[in-house]
Enzyme design. Sequence first.
Site, PDB file in Angstrom:
ATOM      1  CG  ASP A 290      -2.043   0.992   1.189  1.00  0.00           C
ATOM      2  OD1 ASP A 290      -2.324   1.533   0.098  1.00  0.00           O
ATOM      3  OD2 ASP A 290      -2.650   1.253   2.240  1.00  0.00           O
ATOM      4  CE1 TYR A 464      -8.016   5.276   3.274  1.00  0.00           C
ATOM      5  CE2 TYR A 464      -8.858   7.023   1.877  1.00  0.00           C
ATOM      6  CZ  TYR A 464      -8.643   6.492   3.137  1.00  0.00           C
ATOM      7  OH  TYR A 464      -9.057   7.186   4.251  1.00  0.00           O
ATOM      8  CG  HIS A 465      -3.055   4.113  -3.678  1.00  0.00           C
ATOM      9  ND1 HIS A 465      -2.127   5.155  -3.731  1.00  0.00           N
ATOM     10  CD2 HIS A 465      -4.252   4.684  -3.958  1.00  0.00           C
ATOM     11  CE1 HIS A 465      -2.754   6.288  -4.027  1.00  0.00           C
ATOM     12  NE2 HIS A 465      -4.042   6.014  -4.169  1.00  0.00           N
ATOM     13  N   PRO A 466      -4.162  -0.443  -1.954  1.00  0.00           N
ATOM     14  CG  PRO A 466      -6.042  -1.651  -1.237  1.00  0.00           C
ATOM     15  CD  PRO A 466      -5.580  -0.260  -1.588  1.00  0.00           C
TER      16      PRO A 466
END
EC number: 1.1.99.1
Length: 549
Positions: A290, A464-466
């Site tokens: 992330d 919020y970039h998993p």
Amino acid sequence: MQADFVIIGSGSAGSALAYRLSEDGKNSVLVIEAGGSDFGPFIQMPAALAWPMSMKRYNWGYLSEPEPNLNNRRITAPRGKVIGGSSSINGMVYVRGHAEDFNRWEELGAGGWAYADVLPYFKRMEHSHGGEEGWRGTDGPLHVQRGGFTNPLFRAFVEAGKQAGFETTEDYNGSKQEGFGLMEQTIFSGRRWSAANAYLKPALKRKNVEIIYGFAQRIVIEDGRATGVEIERGGKIEVVKANREVIVSASSFNSPKLLMLSGIGPGEHLKEMGIEVKADRPGVGANLQDHMEFYFQQVSTKPVSLYSWLPWFWQGVAGAQWLLSKGGLGASNQFEACAFLRSAPGLKQPDIQYHFLPVAISYDGKAAAKSHGFQVHVGYNLSKSRGSVTLRSPDPKADPVLRFNYMSHAEDWEKFRHCVRLTRELFGQAAFDDYRGAEIQPGESVQSDEEIDAFLREHLESAYHPCGTCKMGAKDDPMAVVDPQTRVIGVEALRVADSSIFPHVTYGNLNGPSIMTGEKAADHILGKQPLARSNQEPWVNPRAAVSDR
């Protein structure tokens, strides 16, 4: 119910898959979506971007386990629960990723996914407004634009970068993928241009595409082959049959969860859960990556920020204007200036990302101070920290266990301290002399490494970039979950195509590369020849070996 292809999830990749797999009319496509409609201003109005993420109707609302390096805080981990998936609740920022990101994918075993391979797919999917000629697509489904850039604080930010000696770029998604410039947005005609608007809704107009609103509980596997999907709909259990293949596009959290519920994953963990092991793949749920970020906030001494629009009355005025004309402040996400920078000499690509915002607000959308202000969201984009997704129980409705292990490498702390000090340097440039007031956050008293670390432990949040939890790699890689054709290793007629298959996180926001993944996976699924490789070479900073700027 049956179809040739059954897609689980209508998010960024799933919507693109539905569009491309049904394009020639020869194949029937059925999309399973656990959420519902995206109708209404909360999703469609760009300036309302904070609302859908805070609504259980649209967001799975996951939380991490207590993060030991972040004061045991549980970090919010939203994922879209609506058509369009997270592209319907995100910040509408469009970033392809750097060329080196995709070359790294190939080095890690994802053959055929180097920059030269994926660039044609980015072009195919884009309808770029104002992008660099020759490097951008102009007739694809996904509209990409720049904002109006009218607020003087946007110009001050880019000018400050120049004054500090950094590069500027006319198009960070084009040949020059480093520097300060205008942010690109997935907005069109004043509306959020989600994957649902770009791909899914046009696909659903075709006779061979159908969507079912139901909850996928497990993939049906018979004799080593995926034959369908068990769903819960209206309190009843049904099975959707796949005549050709099942494609999982359920997010970096729910894709590995669904595989494990179906018996595909780390054998010992599945046995602990009482699940029959169909394919022992230890990489399922591993490799969770992330981006993290924090807000650096400053008071503005001039009343030029969006602070005046934060009271409910003026938000209502902006909303009414948008409803009537799809114009005004409501038609922008307000992310209109950005930067991609290298933290040190010798790096091949930027590893720091800036989003600039002409207002100082908290994560909940409230004013950070009773004054005009401005801020950047800044973060280190290439962390070596890795986490995992595991099952909480064999109950399909139970949330997955998310352990990110944020800030578990010493380098993470070094890079984020650099972000704090670099931002002070930028806000200290002459371009901000007319606007610079007191530092709201971290605060001028936060100076030493120890003070900065204490601030970071309390204020770092997920960007919020998993990604990465069903890693794509070579078939002989024991931690790979899918091969470079997106086929699940060890199970026939089953694929995964979404950000979970990324071998390594890309720089910037992930909606763009997730859609590209759906586009490229569709060609693999249909057995098409991949698009011809590009021979375009991106710009390389001639000072990269000796300077960070």
